[in-house]
Structure formats: C-alpha cells, structure tokens
Design a protein around this motif. Structure first.
Motif, mmCIF file in Angstrom:
data_model
loop_
_atom_site.group_PDB
_atom_site.id
_atom_site.type_symbol
_atom_site.label_atom_id
_atom_site.label_comp_id
_atom_site.label_asym_id
_atom_site.label_seq_id
_atom_site.Cartn_x
_atom_site.Cartn_y
_atom_site.Cartn_z
ATOM 1 N N ILE A 90 0.822 -0.916 0.019
ATOM 2 C CA ILE A 90 0.106 0.081 0.181
ATOM 3 C C ILE A 90 0.958 1.334 0.102
ATOM 4 O O ILE A 90 1.484 1.474 1.126
ATOM 5 N N GLY A 91 0.948 2.057 -1.141
ATOM 6 C CA GLY A 91 1.710 3.094 -1.308
ATOM 7 C C GLY A 91 2.670 3.037 -2.100
ATOM 8 O O GLY A 91 3.753 2.316 -2.068
ATOM 9 N N ALA A 117 9.695 3.531 0.020
ATOM 10 C CA ALA A 117 9.530 2.452 0.559
ATOM 11 C C ALA A 117 8.628 1.159 0.030
ATOM 12 O O ALA A 117 8.953 0.093 -0.073
ATOM 13 N N LYS A 162 7.446 11.952 -4.020
ATOM 14 C CA LYS A 162 8.607 12.702 -3.182
ATOM 15 C C LYS A 162 9.911 12.396 -3.724
ATOM 16 O O LYS A 162 10.810 13.360 -3.589
ATOM 17 N N SER A 200 12.624 15.428 -4.389
ATOM 18 C CA SER A 200 13.372 15.468 -3.038
ATOM 19 C C SER A 200 14.897 16.024 -3.392
ATOM 20 O O SER A 200 15.095 16.003 -4.882
ATOM 21 N N GLU A 259 -6.958 3.795 -3.608
ATOM 22 C CA GLU A 259 -6.744 4.342 -2.042
ATOM 23 C C GLU A 259 -7.529 3.278 -1.186
ATOM 24 O O GLU A 259 -8.472 3.048 -1.347
ATOM 25 N N GLY A 300 3.477 6.201 3.911
ATOM 26 C CA GLY A 300 4.184 7.447 4.287
ATOM 27 C C GLY A 300 3.543 7.921 5.454
ATOM 28 O O GLY A 300 2.596 7.288 6.234
ATOM 29 N N TYR A 312 1.266 10.489 8.057
ATOM 30 C CA TYR A 312 0.007 11.482 7.704
ATOM 31 C C TYR A 312 0.293 12.655 8.851
ATOM 32 O O TYR A 312 0.597 12.330 9.684
ATOM 33 N N GLU A 370 12.966 21.917 1.162
ATOM 34 C CA GLU A 370 13.694 20.720 0.543
ATOM 35 C C GLU A 370 13.546 19.431 1.017
ATOM 36 O O GLU A 370 13.606 18.350 0.201
ATOM 37 N N GLU A 371 13.059 19.425 2.229
ATOM 38 C CA GLU A 371 12.538 18.061 2.985
ATOM 39 C C GLU A 371 12.144 18.366 4.223
ATOM 40 O O GLU A 371 12.530 18.974 4.859
ATOM 41 N N PHE A 372 11.022 17.534 4.251
ATOM 42 C CA PHE A 372 10.159 17.783 5.357
ATOM 43 C C PHE A 372 9.632 16.290 5.684
ATOM 44 O O PHE A 372 9.156 15.586 4.730
ATOM 45 N N ALA A 401 6.706 -0.480 6.261
ATOM 46 C CA ALA A 401 7.965 0.207 5.565
ATOM 47 C C ALA A 401 7.857 1.680 5.598
ATOM 48 O O ALA A 401 6.728 2.242 5.112
ATOM 49 N N ALA A 455 13.655 4.252 4.419
ATOM 50 C CA ALA A 455 12.683 3.788 3.549
ATOM 51 C C ALA A 455 13.105 2.642 2.777
ATOM 52 O O ALA A 455 12.717 1.641 2.801
#
Ligand SMILES: Cc1cc2nc3c(=O)[nH]c(=O)nc-3n(C[C@H](O)[C@H](O)[C@H](O)COP(=O)(O)OP(=O)(O)OC[C@H]3O[C@@H](n4cnc5c(N)ncnc54)[C@H](O)[C@@H]3O)c2cc1C
Length: 425
Positions: free
Chosen positions: A11-12, A16, A45, A49, A138, A169, A171, A349-351, A378, A396
């Motif tokens: 899922i996703g 990862a 992402k 990234s 989803e 990921g 949420y 840049e990255e969060f 994962a 990941a």
C-alpha cells in the motif's frame, strides 16, 4: 498441477513501497506483487526530493554513528541497518547502473544530479519482475479474515491478499491514521519535523542570505542545542543547525506552539568570560582602530555590522572609545544573542512527519507487525524519522528491503531469522 501464486499487496507507491515491491518480486518469482497508490502519481516525493536531485542516502558507514541521526527510532534502525545499510543502498543502485556520489556534507545523490534516474531505475525493476501497479487506488480499510487480508478501496472495490506491506508514508493528522488504528495498532501522534524558525519583523531578517559556518543554537528552557551552519532568511533562521533542532525538538516545540526563545552563540569556541579576555587583549593592541573594520571573530561582515549596531556601536567608534556597557553588550550579542521565535515554516527541500506506528508493535528484523501475522510496515508510516541529509530515504530503503526479504522467505519456505545472515543483494 498448478499452484496459485501467493500475493503481496504493497500500500503506497513511494520510496518504501517500491523498494519492498521490486525486491520481493525479485527475491521470490513465485510471488505476485501489486502496488496500490491512492493518487495518479508514483514516487512523487522521490521526484521533488533534494531539490529535484534526490538525496538518496548519507555517506556514513558506521551503524552507531548513523543511528544518532534519527531523533525517533534510533534503536529500531540500529537493528534494521544490520540487514540493509548505506553501503547496501549504494551497491544496490550501482548494480542497476545508478552511481551515487557524496557531497562535502555527506549527502549522496545520483551522479546525474537528477531524481529521474532513481525513478527510472525503480520503474525498470517493476517491469523486469512483473510488479503490477494500480494507481487511483486508495485503501480505506484492511482486515485479516482467516489466512487472507481483505482490503477495501475508497471506490468500494475489494481485494484479497496473503501478505500486505503498509508503506503509505506519514500522515499529518491523527484522524488520517484511523484505518490503521482499526487494525489494533497504536499510533504515536504525528507532529511536523524539519522546519525553520520564524522571527516575525525581526531586524536580523534583513541579513537574508548571510550564513555562518558554525554557530551554536540553544532553545531556552530545554536541553535542545545544536551546532552547525545557520542561515538567515527573509522570515527568520534556517540552515542545518536549525533544522536539526526542529527534528530533535519536534514534540517539545509543538507543545510550545512554536513560540520560544533561541540563544545563538555566533562564536561557539567562546563563552562570555573567555571572549571578554580575548577581546580586551585585542582591544588594547588596536585601541586607535575603528571597531567596524576589525571583525574580531571573522564573522560575515554584514552580521558583524549588525551585531555592532545592536550593541550601540556605530561605524566611527574606535576600540579606545568603546564604553564598558557597549563592550559588555557586544560580547553578550556575540556569544548569546537571543531571538523570540514565533512560528515555523516548512523546509521545502525536505520535510517529514514525526510519529506513526509505534515501534514496540513491529519486529525490526522482519518489519512484521507483532499484532497481525503477515502484515508488514515500511518507511515513514513507522515512528522513525531522521534529520535532513538522506536519512529518511535510507530508512525507507532499509525497511522496504527487510519487509521484502521476510515476505519472499516466508512464501518460499526459506525463512531465516536476521541472525542467520543476509540474502543476496
Ligand atoms: C519536499 C520533500 C523533499 C524531501 N527530500 C528528501 C531527501 O532529499 N532525502 C531524504 O532522505 N528524505 C527526503 N524527504 C523525506 C522522504 O521523501 C520521505 O521520508 C520518504 O519519501 C518516505 O517514503 P515512504 O515511501 O515511506 O512515503 P511516501 O514517499 O510519502 O509514499 C507514500 C505513498 O503512499 C500513498 N498512500 C497514502 N495513503 C494511501 C492509501 N490509504 N492507499 C494507497 N496509497 C496511499 C501516498 O499517496 C504516497 O504516494 C523529502 C520529503 C519532502 C516532502
């Protein structure tokens, strides 16, 4: 006689999820692997990234040192990195024609400086090993009935599967974790990590673009302190030292509603006392000189001038004329400049989100749920997050690979515990 292939649903469709899917399909060709992605984009992402370059991992090759870069999940990654570490990431991509290079600060990027290289590599792997990808899918709920998982999608389609890896990921809101809470898993409340500090209307914002290579920033009333580059922006403070503070203090600063005092030592080798001694020596041997022209601590000139102004020292003041009040204030501003932080800004840049599935409920050697057999996790959905610099992608890759290995071995009946060695690449 034909045997039905076992199924793994991932899922996703992020870093990862892809790493789990392509490795599981490769390690066990008898497995049918499906990625379900809720949006119409894959690896989105990865694409953005590192400013479009994808900071794949970090050039740190000691597990203990590497684990220190994870404000949450340090002990967990200490175990997982024994199975798939930075060296394995570098090798994995290199074996597929993607060479990585390290920059001075340790961040590693593909030599092409393009995240598209990583995306193409992962997409090629899905094609080579027959991973099925379903977008606009989803997952809304998931439950184990007998030996099979029943998945319900938001458009009411249903799917069954023998194994599930949740790689959806982070949420931002607790309510979004509900479908995972319904499985019986506990969630560590999500809060943002990796942000910069806002100093609304502060005069220091006029120094935007100025950076100091090594400053120490401390949050008043806490143990949070970091040393490293600090960058002035038009809204406040940024740079690695600030971002690291935001990661280590993600929970504490959220409780403070991002309002606190930060103390900055622009010359971290000094404290008030030893700087005073040094300054006075310098002052007596340069008494006729203008202070503004003698940037005592080799700070960026604009910052030096700003700190002089803040200490009531004008451009004409000579060392001989400096009042002891101004001298004391200048020394204080150099080693303990205090700013009122009010609010935060996401670091584009990255969060990442701090929080997620509680780690006590997941086996770090297999990424399998301790509550539900054949359910794996994962990536960022786990309560693991790193500071900026490629640490989040490394987690990941590592967790995706370990989940893949465990599923591949369970399905082929060759399961070995983590202590019995690694599978080939
Ligand atoms: C702008 C930005 C830049 C970054 N840069 C870097 C960097 O350079 N280096 C680094 O180490 N880290 C970086 N990070 C962090 C890194 O991107 C993440 O930690 C990493 O992508 C997490 O991977 P993941 O696969 O766990 O989750 P994600 O990449 O978030 O993927 C999860 C996927 O699951 C899908 N999904 C969610 N819920 C469902 C559902 N119910 N059903 C189906 N699909 C679902 C989502 O749509 C998403 O595509 C950056 C993050 C951002 C936002």
């Amino acid at each position: 006689m034909t045997t039905m292939k076992k199924e793994l649903v991932v899922i996703g469709g992020g870093a990862a999820g892809f790493f789990c899917a392509v490795n599981a399909a490769r390690m066990n060709p008898d497995l049918h692997v499906i990625i379900l992605e809720k949006t119409n984009k894959l690896l989105s992402k990865v694409k953005v990234s590192g400013g479009g370059r994808c900071n794949v991992t970090h050039a740190l090759f000691e597990i203990v040192e590497m684990s220190k870069c994870y404000p949450r999940g340090q002990n967990f990654v200490k175990k997982s990195f024994h199975q798939f570490f930075t060296t394995d990431t570098i090798k994995w991509f290199e074996e597929r024609g993607v060479k990585l290079k390290a920059e001075k600060d340790g961040r590693m990027f593909p030599v092409t400086d393009s995240s598209q290289t990583i995306i193409e590599c992962l997409m090629n792997e899905t094609n080579s090993y027959g991973v099925e990808i379903r977008m606009n899918s989803e997952v809304r709920s998931l439950k184990l009935e007998g030996e099979k998982f029943q998945l319900e999608l938001s458009d009411f389609r249903h799917l069954t599967s023998d194994f599930v890896c949740i790689a959806c990921g982070g949420y931002p809101k607790t309510s979004m974790f509900q479908w995972l809470g319904d499985l019986g898993h506990n969630i560590s409340e999500p809060v943002p990590s990796l942000f910069t500090f806002n100093l609304p209307k502060h005069p220091i914002n006029e120094l935007m673009g100025v950076s100091v290579e090594k400053a120490r920033v401390k949050i008043e009333g806490s143990k949070l302190v970091e040393e490293g580059p600090v960058l002035m922006t038009h809204w406040g403070l940024s740079g690695p030292a600030v971002l690291r503070l935001s990661a280590w203090g993600a929970r504490e600063l959220s409780v403070k509603s991002y309002e606190f005092k930060a103390h900055i030592n622009w010359l971290p080798e000094f404290n008030e006392q030893n700087l005073k001694e040094q300054f006075q020596n310098f002052r007596s041997s340069n008494s006729s000189k203008k202070i503004v022209n003698h940037n005592f601590g080799f700070l960026p000139n604009r910052l030096w001038q700003f700190l002089l102004e803040q200490s009531g020292v004008n451009n004409e003041t000579r060392f001989a004329d400096l009042s002891s009040k101004s001298e004391n204030l200048l020394i204080k501003n150099l080693v303990d400049y205090v700013v009122d932080v009010k609010g935060k800004t996401t670091f584009k840049e990255e969060f990442v989100t701090a929080g997620g599935i509680k780690l006590l409920e997941v086996d770090a050697n297999t990424m399998m749920s301790k509550k539900i057999p054949n359910l794996f996790f994962a990536g960022e959905i786990l309560d693991v997050d790193g500071v900026t610099g490629g640490f989040n992608f490394q987690h990941a890759w590592t967790s995706g690979w370990i989940a893949a290995k465990a599923v591949a071995q369970y399905t082929s009946g060759t399961y070995k515990s983590a202590t019995q060695g690694k599978l080939n690449g």
